[in-house]
Design a protein around this motif. Structure first.
Motif, PDB file in Angstrom:
ATOM      1  N   GLY A  49       0.799  -1.219   0.000  1.00 60.06           N
ATOM      2  CA  GLY A  49       0.000   0.000   0.000  1.00 60.06           C
ATOM      3  C   GLY A  49       0.831   1.267   0.000  1.00 60.06           C
ATOM      4  O   GLY A  49       0.333   2.334   0.399  1.00 60.06           O
ATOM      5  N   MET A  50       2.075   1.188  -0.449  1.00 53.99           N
ATOM      6  CA  MET A  50       2.964   2.343  -0.446  1.00 53.99           C
ATOM      7  C   MET A  50       3.137   2.946  -1.847  1.00 53.99           C
ATOM      8  O   MET A  50       3.839   3.934  -2.007  1.00 53.99           O
ATOM      9  N   TYR A  51       2.469   2.344  -2.824  1.00 48.86           N
ATOM     10  CA  TYR A  51       2.612   2.838  -4.183  1.00 48.86           C
ATOM     11  C   TYR A  51       2.002   4.234  -4.309  1.00 48.86           C
ATOM     12  O   TYR A  51       0.973   4.542  -3.722  1.00 48.86           O
ATOM     13  N   ASP A  52       2.657   5.088  -5.109  1.00 48.15           N
ATOM     14  CA  ASP A  52       2.197   6.441  -5.375  1.00 48.15           C
ATOM     15  C   ASP A  52       2.131   7.277  -4.097  1.00 48.15           C
ATOM     16  O   ASP A  52       1.144   7.974  -3.824  1.00 48.15           O
ATOM     17  N   SER A  53       3.182   7.199  -3.301  1.00 49.50           N
ATOM     18  CA  SER A  53       3.272   7.995  -2.074  1.00 49.50           C
ATOM     19  C   SER A  53       4.733   8.348  -1.818  1.00 49.50           C
ATOM     20  O   SER A  53       5.646   7.746  -2.391  1.00 49.50           O
ATOM     21  N   TYR A  54       4.940   9.341  -0.939  1.00 48.14           N
ATOM     22  CA  TYR A  54       6.305   9.698  -0.567  1.00 48.14           C
ATOM     23  C   TYR A  54       7.024   8.529   0.094  1.00 48.14           C
ATOM     24  O   TYR A  54       8.233   8.339  -0.086  1.00 48.14           O
ATOM     25  N   GLN A  74      23.812  12.588  -4.377  1.00 48.66           N
ATOM     26  CA  GLN A  74      23.878  12.571  -5.837  1.00 48.66           C
ATOM     27  C   GLN A  74      23.014  11.448  -6.414  1.00 48.66           C
ATOM     28  O   GLN A  74      22.282  11.639  -7.394  1.00 48.66           O
ATOM     29  N   GLY A  75      23.093  10.260  -5.804  1.00 48.21           N
ATOM     30  CA  GLY A  75      22.333   9.130  -6.305  1.00 48.21           C
ATOM     31  C   GLY A  75      20.830   9.337  -6.183  1.00 48.21           C
ATOM     32  O   GLY A  75      20.073   9.054  -7.126  1.00 48.21           O
ATOM     33  N   SER A  76      20.365   9.841  -5.030  1.00 52.60           N
ATOM     34  CA  SER A  76      18.921  10.052  -4.843  1.00 52.60           C
ATOM     35  C   SER A  76      18.416  11.226  -5.661  1.00 52.60           C
ATOM     36  O   SER A  76      17.281  11.215  -6.146  1.00 52.60           O
ATOM     37  N   TRP A  77      19.245  12.244  -5.845  1.00 51.29           N
ATOM     38  CA  TRP A  77      18.832  13.404  -6.639  1.00 51.29           C
ATOM     39  C   TRP A  77      18.680  13.031  -8.113  1.00 51.29           C
ATOM     40  O   TRP A  77      17.784  13.522  -8.791  1.00 51.29           O
ATOM     41  N   ASN A  78      19.553  12.167  -8.605  1.00 56.73           N
ATOM     42  CA  ASN A  78      19.538  11.792 -10.021  1.00 56.73           C
ATOM     43  C   ASN A  78      18.756  10.507 -10.297  1.00 56.73           C
ATOM     44  O   ASN A  78      18.754  10.027 -11.427  1.00 56.73           O
ATOM     45  N   GLU A  79      18.132   9.936  -9.282  1.00 55.82           N
ATOM     46  CA  GLU A  79      17.397   8.682  -9.459  1.00 55.82           C
ATOM     47  C   GLU A  79      16.197   8.876 -10.390  1.00 55.82           C
ATOM     48  O   GLU A  79      15.451   9.850 -10.273  1.00 55.82           O
ATOM     49  N   LEU A  80      16.016   7.971 -11.304  1.00 52.07           N
ATOM     50  CA  LEU A  80      14.864   8.033 -12.201  1.00 52.07           C
ATOM     51  C   LEU A  80      14.081   6.721 -12.255  1.00 52.07           C
ATOM     52  O   LEU A  80      12.857   6.746 -12.062  1.00 52.07           O
ATOM     53  N   PRO A  81      14.712   5.547 -12.503  1.00 49.32           N
ATOM     54  CA  PRO A  81      13.919   4.314 -12.654  1.00 49.32           C
ATOM     55  C   PRO A  81      13.020   4.020 -11.455  1.00 49.32           C
ATOM     56  O   PRO A  81      11.859   3.624 -11.632  1.00 49.32           O
ATOM     57  N   HIS A  82      13.537   4.215 -10.237  1.00 53.68           N
ATOM     58  CA  HIS A  82      12.722   3.915  -9.057  1.00 53.68           C
ATOM     59  C   HIS A  82      11.506   4.824  -8.976  1.00 53.68           C
ATOM     60  O   HIS A  82      10.409   4.374  -8.599  1.00 53.68           O
ATOM     61  N   PHE A  83      11.673   6.097  -9.333  1.00 50.78           N
ATOM     62  CA  PHE A  83      10.541   7.028  -9.261  1.00 50.78           C
ATOM     63  C   PHE A  83       9.509   6.759 -10.354  1.00 50.78           C
ATOM     64  O   PHE A  83       8.352   7.145 -10.221  1.00 50.78           O
ATOM     65  N   ILE A  84       9.922   6.101 -11.408  1.00 52.89           N
ATOM     66  CA  ILE A  84       8.968   5.734 -12.459  1.00 52.89           C
ATOM     67  C   ILE A  84       8.025   4.630 -11.977  1.00 52.89           C
ATOM     68  O   ILE A  84       6.821   4.654 -12.258  1.00 52.89           O
ATOM     69  N   VAL A  85       8.562   3.663 -11.216  1.00 53.59           N
ATOM     70  CA  VAL A  85       7.745   2.519 -10.788  1.00 53.59           C
ATOM     71  C   VAL A  85       7.126   2.721  -9.409  1.00 53.59           C
ATOM     72  O   VAL A  85       6.286   1.909  -8.998  1.00 53.59           O
ATOM     73  N   ARG A 136       5.620   5.707  -8.305  1.00 53.85           N
ATOM     74  CA  ARG A 136       4.609   6.756  -8.259  1.00 53.85           C
ATOM     75  C   ARG A 136       3.936   6.887  -9.617  1.00 53.85           C
ATOM     76  O   ARG A 136       4.463   6.455 -10.642  1.00 53.85           O
ATOM     77  N   GLN A 137       2.759   7.498  -9.592  1.00 52.17           N
ATOM     78  CA  GLN A 137       2.007   7.718 -10.820  1.00 52.17           C
ATOM     79  C   GLN A 137       1.490   9.149 -10.903  1.00 52.17           C
ATOM     80  O   GLN A 137       1.376   9.713 -11.984  1.00 52.17           O
ATOM     81  N   SER A 138       1.169   9.747  -9.754  1.00 49.40           N
ATOM     82  CA  SER A 138       0.586  11.086  -9.741  1.00 49.40           C
ATOM     83  C   SER A 138       1.595  12.124 -10.217  1.00 49.40           C
ATOM     84  O   SER A 138       2.759  12.108  -9.794  1.00 49.40           O
ATOM     85  N   PRO A 139       1.173  13.060 -11.064  1.00 50.02           N
ATOM     86  CA  PRO A 139       2.072  14.145 -11.485  1.00 50.02           C
ATOM     87  C   PRO A 139       2.529  15.016 -10.316  1.00 50.02           C
ATOM     88  O   PRO A 139       3.607  15.616 -10.379  1.00 50.02           O
ATOM     89  N   GLU A 140       1.739  15.063  -9.245  1.00 53.18           N
ATOM     90  CA  GLU A 140       2.119  15.872  -8.087  1.00 53.18           C
ATOM     91  C   GLU A 140       3.354  15.326  -7.383  1.00 53.18           C
ATOM     92  O   GLU A 140       4.002  16.037  -6.615  1.00 53.18           O
ATOM     93  N   LEU A 141       3.680  14.045  -7.613  1.00 48.87           N
ATOM     94  CA  LEU A 141       4.839  13.432  -6.972  1.00 48.87           C
ATOM     95  C   LEU A 141       6.047  13.369  -7.896  1.00 48.87           C
ATOM     96  O   LEU A 141       7.038  12.717  -7.571  1.00 48.87           O
ATOM     97  N   ASN A 142       5.974  14.046  -9.016  1.00 48.28           N
ATOM     98  CA  ASN A 142       7.115  14.084  -9.923  1.00 48.28           C
ATOM     99  C   ASN A 142       8.322  14.723  -9.242  1.00 48.28           C
ATOM    100  O   ASN A 142       8.198  15.752  -8.558  1.00 48.28           O
ATOM    101  N   THR A 143       9.469  14.120  -9.412  1.00 47.00           N
ATOM    102  CA  THR A 143      10.725  14.753  -9.016  1.00 47.00           C
ATOM    103  C   THR A 143      11.330  15.421 -10.244  1.00 47.00           C
ATOM    104  O   THR A 143      10.758  15.391 -11.335  1.00 47.00           O
TER     105      THR A 143
END
Length: 305
Positions: free
Chosen positions: A161-166, A230-241, A243-250
């Protein structure tokens, strides 16, 4: 002139010739060394320019118009200087993306520094059943490509139940195998006698770790802080899977949406490169802020090794 005088003059002449020959050889060697050094510096300067040239293009294109960026993509000076790209970013969701990246990066960096240090100390100092297998598992995780874990991450986050959340964006990144290994290696370089003295005084294991060992690991902590941020700031693949909401875009996922043409038609080179330029500033600031300690830490680690 007596034979002895002739022999002495001959020796003096020979010695003088040898001195001149040695001096000429030394001058040639110095000139050769100076030439090699000049060629080396020239080669380094050329390589540095090749590396910095794309960044200069990025900086210049950020202040171009769309038409100018299309007509003169490699020009280092805009024909019509404008900050329209930055104003368009401000009107878009870029501030929200930036805030999300800051929140995620700060929590992930703090978590990695704490949990990686705990795990590294446990593997370096504590003796428990399965310690060798756990260390082997940590090393094995380092060898697994992160893209292989994307689908399992999505399934686990969805089940919990943690999908699409901080929480789904932050919790899976709070520890990483590379950080654990870095801290373990550094802790093993600290003399055990320091901890034994504290243990004789009645200090607990966590007290020894927190008050004695951790302050001595400052170089490794700074290294881990830089790499984690640096790793968390530049992370992309994990944030793709995760979250879904545009409000949670990094910033990474938001800039990726710009590349797909979210803000309109056309190449949008200025706005894309302006977004990427602003995205690199925090990482650069963190690196330069800790650069002196980072270099000292590397030197100290090399000396200890």
């Amino acid at each position: 002139m007596s034979p002895q005088h002739k022999l002495a003059d001959a020796d003096t002449t020979t010695h003088t010739v040898e001195q001149h020959t040695t001096r000429r050889s030394g001058n040639r060697a110095r000139r050769s060394s100076a030439l090699i050094r000049a060629l080396g510096y020239t080669a380094l300067a050329v390589i540095a320019l090749l590396y910095i040239y794309p960044f200069l293009i990025q900086l210049a294109t950020s202040f171009k118009t769309d038409a100018d960026a299309t007509s003169h993509p490699l020009s280092l000076w805009p024909q019509h200087f404008t900050a329209e790209a930055f104003s368009r970013l401000a009107d878009a969701d870029y501030p929200r993306w930036f805030a999300n990246s800051v929140v995620v990066a700060l929590f992930v960096t703090a978590g990695r520094v704490f949990f990686d240090s705990l795990a590294g100390y446990a593997l370096a100092r504590l003796r428990f059943r399965g310690r060798g297998a756990l260390l082997a598992a940590v090393i094995a995780v380092m060898a697994v490509p992160s893209v292989v874990l994307l689908i399992p991450k999505f399934l686990v986050l969805n089940q919990l139940g943690m999908y699409d959340s901080y929480a789904g964006m932050i919790v899976p990144l709070l520890a990483d195998a590379a950080g654990v290994f870095i801290m373990k290696q550094f802790f093993e370089s600290i003399p055990v006698s320091v901890e034994e003295a504290a243990r004789i005084d009645g200090a607990s294991t966590f007290r020894i770790f927190w008050s004695i060992v951790l302050p001595m690991a400052k170089p490794a902590l700074i290294t881990l802080t830089i790499l984690s941020f640096q790793g968390s700031w530049n992370e992309l693949p994990h944030f793709i899977v995760s979250r879904q909401s545009p409000e949670l875009n990094t910033l990474t996922s938001g800039v990726a949406s710009l590349v797909s043409g979210q803000l309109g038609e056309g190449n949008l080179y200025p706005i894309k490169l302006a977004a990427a330029l602003l995205m690199t500033i925090p990482v650069a600031l963190v690196f330069f802020a800790f650069q002196r300690h980072f270099v000292r830490g590397g030197t100290a680690g090399a000396t200890k090794g």
